[in-house]
Design an enzyme around this catalytic site. Sequence first.
Site, PDB file in Angstrom:
ATOM      1  CD1 TRP A   1      -2.995   1.464   0.908  1.00  0.00           C
ATOM      2  CD2 TRP A   1      -1.384   2.430   2.131  1.00  0.00           C
ATOM      3  NE1 TRP A   1      -3.438   2.713   1.275  1.00  0.00           N
ATOM      4  CE2 TRP A   1      -2.472   3.331   2.024  1.00  0.00           C
ATOM      5  CE3 TRP A   1      -0.269   2.829   2.842  1.00  0.00           C
ATOM      6  CZ2 TRP A   1      -2.463   4.592   2.609  1.00  0.00           C
ATOM      7  CZ3 TRP A   1      -0.249   4.080   3.433  1.00  0.00           C
ATOM      8  CH2 TRP A   1      -1.330   4.947   3.316  1.00  0.00           C
ATOM      9  CG  HIS A   2       3.410   2.217   3.261  1.00  0.00           C
ATOM     10  ND1 HIS A   2       2.776   1.161   3.892  1.00  0.00           N
ATOM     11  CD2 HIS A   2       3.391   3.245   4.137  1.00  0.00           C
ATOM     12  CE1 HIS A   2       2.396   1.548   5.098  1.00  0.00           C
ATOM     13  NE2 HIS A   2       2.748   2.799   5.272  1.00  0.00           N
ATOM     14  N   GLY A   3       3.738   1.856  -1.432  1.00  0.00           N
ATOM     15  CA  GLY A   3       4.368   2.283  -2.674  1.00  0.00           C
ATOM     16  C   GLY A   3       4.726   1.136  -3.593  1.00  0.00           C
TER      17      GLY A   3
END
Length: 480
Positions: free
Chosen positions: A325-327
Site C-alpha cells: 500500500w505504501h508504494g
Amino acid sequence: MLFNSIDFAIFLPVVFILYWFFTNHNLKLQNLLIVVASYLFYGWWDWRFLSLILFSTLVDYTIGVLLSKEENVTKRKIFLWTSIIVNLGFLGFFKYYNFFLDNFKTAFTFFGGEISSGSLHIILPVGISFYTFQTLSYTIDVYNKKLEPTNDFIAFTAFVSFFPQLVAGPIERASNLLPQFYIKRKFEYSRAVDGLRQILWGLFKKIVIADNCAELANQIFNNSGEYSGSTLVLGALFFTFQIYGDFSGYSDIAIGTSRLFGFDLMRNFAFPYFSRDIAEFWRRWHISLSTWFRDYLYIPLGGSQGGMWMKIRNTFIIFIVSGFWHGANWTFVIWGLLNAIYFLPLLITNNNRNNLHIVAEGKFLPSFKDFIKISVTFSLTVLAWVFFRAENVTHAFSILAEIFSPSIVESPKFFDLKIFALLIFFLLIEWVGKSYHHPLHILDSVKSRLLKHTLYLLILFVIYFYGKNDVTLDFIYFQF
C-alpha cells in the site's frame, strides 16, 4: 497546500472565520463551505485531479443509494464490486501501473523472451491511497448493513474531501466521520484551544524534528557508499525520527484543525516508539490504516478464528499488503514481510496482546525490564526502516551489510549535538505526556497560566530558531 506553508497560514483563519461567523451556524452552509474549502485546498496542488475525487464521490454515493433500495444478494454484490473495482482500479493505475509493467518485462526477459513497451509518465495524485480507502469504507459498511446510506450529497462530499485529513489521513471510517456532518455544530472554546495546542505540537514535530532529521538522513542515505556502518546507523536513526515526526506531525495538525471546526477525527499515533513489542508498535503506529486492514481484510479472511496456520497466513497477508500500500517498490513489500516475521513469535506463543496499556503509566521511569523491551523493539523498527527508506532492495542490503561490518565501531560522522538535544527535548515531552492523546493535552491539568504560556513560547522559540521552515520538504506520506 502544505500545512507548514504561508498559504495554509492564511487559508485556515479565513475558512475558520467564514465557517463560524458567516454561515449563521446553518448546517448545510457549513458543509457546503467545507466542500468548497476542501476542493480549493486540494486543487492548490493540481486542480486537474479534483475530477478523480469528484468521480469517486459520485460513484460511491450512487452505489450507496442503490444498495439502500436493493435486497437481491447478487445485485448487491455487483454494486459492491463495482465500487471496489472503480476505486482500486484508479489507485492501481496511478500508483502501480509502471511497477507491474516493469516487473512483467523483467520476468518475460528472465524466461528468454523479449518485450518492448514504454512506461507512462504518470503523476501520482496526492492522497489517492487515503481517500480511496475512506470512500471504500462507506460502501463496504453500507453493503454489510452496518451503516445507513446517506441521501445528503453535500454531507457525503464533505466527508470524502474533508481538507484536514484529505491527503495524508487519518483514514476515517464513514461510521465515525460521516454522521458528524449531520449534527449541528457549535463553537467550543476549550475544544478549539486543545486543537491549537495539537497543531502547535504537530508543527514542532514536522518543522523541527522531521525536517532537521531529513536533511541528515538524506545526506547519509543518498551517499551511503561513502560512510561507515556507524554513520549509516545514525542515518537510520535520523530517518526513524524523520518519518515519525513527519507523519504523526501531519496527523496532529489534521486532528487539531478538525477540532477547530467541531469535528473529532480518530487517533492515528499513540507514542509508538515507546512500545514493548512489535504487536504493541502496530497498535500505536498509523492506527487508521492498521485497523482498516484489520476490519476490511484480516477479519473477512477469517481473522484469528481458524487454526494457527490461518492466523499466520492472514497475518502475513496483512503485513505484505500494508507494505505494498505504501508504494510501488519491492522495498516496501520486504519492509512489510520483515514486520510480519517480527510479529510471528508473538502470534505463535499467543503473546501478541500482552501490552495493551501505555508503558510505565503513572510513573516517570519505566522498569528495567520494560526499558530493555522498548530498546529491542525500537532497534528492530529502525532496522526495518532501512528498507522503507532505501532506493531499492540492493541499496538496502548494501547499507545493512556495512552496518553489520567492523566499520560499525568507527567514529560516526554527522554527530550533530543540536539535533540530539532537540530529540531529547522532543522525547522528554512525549514521555511526560504519553498518557494523553497528544502530549500538550497534559497542560489541561496545569493550573499555572504562566507555566503554560512559558511552554508555548518555548516551543514557538524552538520552531522559529531551529525549524527548517522549508516548504519544499513535503510531508513523506504525500507520495503514498
